[in-house]
Design an enzyme around this catalytic site. Sequence first.
Site, short mmCIF file in Angstrom:
data_model
loop_
_atom_site.label_atom_id
_atom_site.label_comp_id
_atom_site.label_asym_id
_atom_site.label_seq_id
_atom_site.Cartn_x
_atom_site.Cartn_y
_atom_site.Cartn_z
N TYR A 24 3.82 -5.91 -8.75
CA TYR A 24 3.18 -5.28 -9.92
C TYR A 24 4.19 -5.14 -11.05
O TYR A 24 3.95 -5.59 -12.17
CB TYR A 24 2.63 -3.92 -9.50
CG TYR A 24 1.81 -3.22 -10.57
CD1 TYR A 24 0.62 -3.76 -11.04
CD2 TYR A 24 2.23 -2.00 -11.10
CE1 TYR A 24 -0.13 -3.10 -12.00
CE2 TYR A 24 1.48 -1.34 -12.06
CZ TYR A 24 0.30 -1.90 -12.51
OH TYR A 24 -0.44 -1.25 -13.46
N LYS A 63 4.07 -7.27 -14.50
CA LYS A 63 3.83 -6.64 -15.81
C LYS A 63 5.00 -6.91 -16.75
O LYS A 63 4.81 -7.08 -17.96
CB LYS A 63 3.62 -5.14 -15.63
CG LYS A 63 2.27 -4.77 -15.03
CD LYS A 63 1.12 -5.04 -16.01
CE LYS A 63 -0.19 -4.46 -15.52
NZ LYS A 63 -1.31 -4.81 -16.41
N ASP A 87 8.75 14.89 0.30
CA ASP A 87 8.70 16.36 0.22
C ASP A 87 7.88 16.83 -0.98
O ASP A 87 7.76 18.02 -1.24
CB ASP A 87 10.12 16.96 0.20
CG ASP A 87 10.90 16.54 -1.03
OD1 ASP A 87 10.33 15.85 -1.93
OD2 ASP A 87 12.09 16.88 -1.13
#
Length: 313
Positions: free
Chosen positions: A147, A151, A208
């Site tokens: 991706y 791009k 986290d």
Amino acid sequence: MEKRVVVAGGAGFIGSHLCEELVNKGYSVVCIDNLGTGRMDNLKSLLKNKKFTFKKYDIRKPIKIAGKVDYFYHLASYASPPYYQTKSIETLMTNSLGTMNVMEFCRAKKARYLITSTSETYGDPKEHPQKETYWGNVNPVGIRSCYDEAKRFAEALTMEYVRKHNVDARIIRIFNTYGPRLQKDDGRVISNFIDQALHNRPLTLYGDGSQTRSFCYVADQVRGLIMAMEKAGLAGEVINIGNPNEFTVKQAAYMIKEMTGSKSKIVRKPLPEDDPARRKPDITKAKKLLGWEPTVQLKEGLKYTIEWFRDGK
Ligand code: UDP
């Protein structure tokens, strides 16, 4: 004379909102989409409108649309990490070959062009917030590169069509956008958390949850895209469009849990590879060049999005 606009990827989440706004402005809109992730259901308010035409079309093939075209919005691509990683080669080809087909079409039609690029061009940024002048920190061979690099290639190609062929093209780097019509199986954080919360399933916090994102409501995003297209003199400009209010993913999880009144637990899952640690747009350029800034903050935007998910759309 009435403007005629093509939207590639117009059946998708952002594309369908964009098509609606353009039709509301009185433009004649041709939506092309291969329905890879786009859905006809997203267009149901438009299909009976005489100003709106849908064509199932894949931009990896040369584009043929008869008649004049004033503006071409190129939003066609898989865009969520699970989808672009599953459809990795398609994503690379849509943004490379597909973008070339779009650029050739715009060159031939003398159409003004806007491509939606992405904050992913900054990769896991070492500069914060991200200005358009930052070159980024992208793993060229990682699981997100199908991706990110696609791009980045699309941006490079766009710039060469500006330099070599005088195409009136602008590049908009979209930051995390959310709102009604996000698909619940899209795999993005906001859609996952809302869908999980509404079904009292555990909210899946990757890592986290201290990584940050800056979430832009879809109506703000679409308004920014239209302003960037309609302002003359922006050929070769690169502009961030996003909301600079930064949240940790954990904060987003607690907000959504509270706003939905959910009994869901929040559970930890492994952090995906190359997941950017921080992301926040610098929008000074959008403010200066376009007079654009977001008006819908996360809490309000989440309210509308949760309502839409609740309605079981
Ligand atoms: N994320 C998460 N739980 C999920 C989906 C995503 O914690 O169920 C995290 C993901 O690891 C990332 C952030 O939320 O740090 C945004 O992910 P998303 O896929 O929405 O978009 P990205 O900005 O990574 O392209």
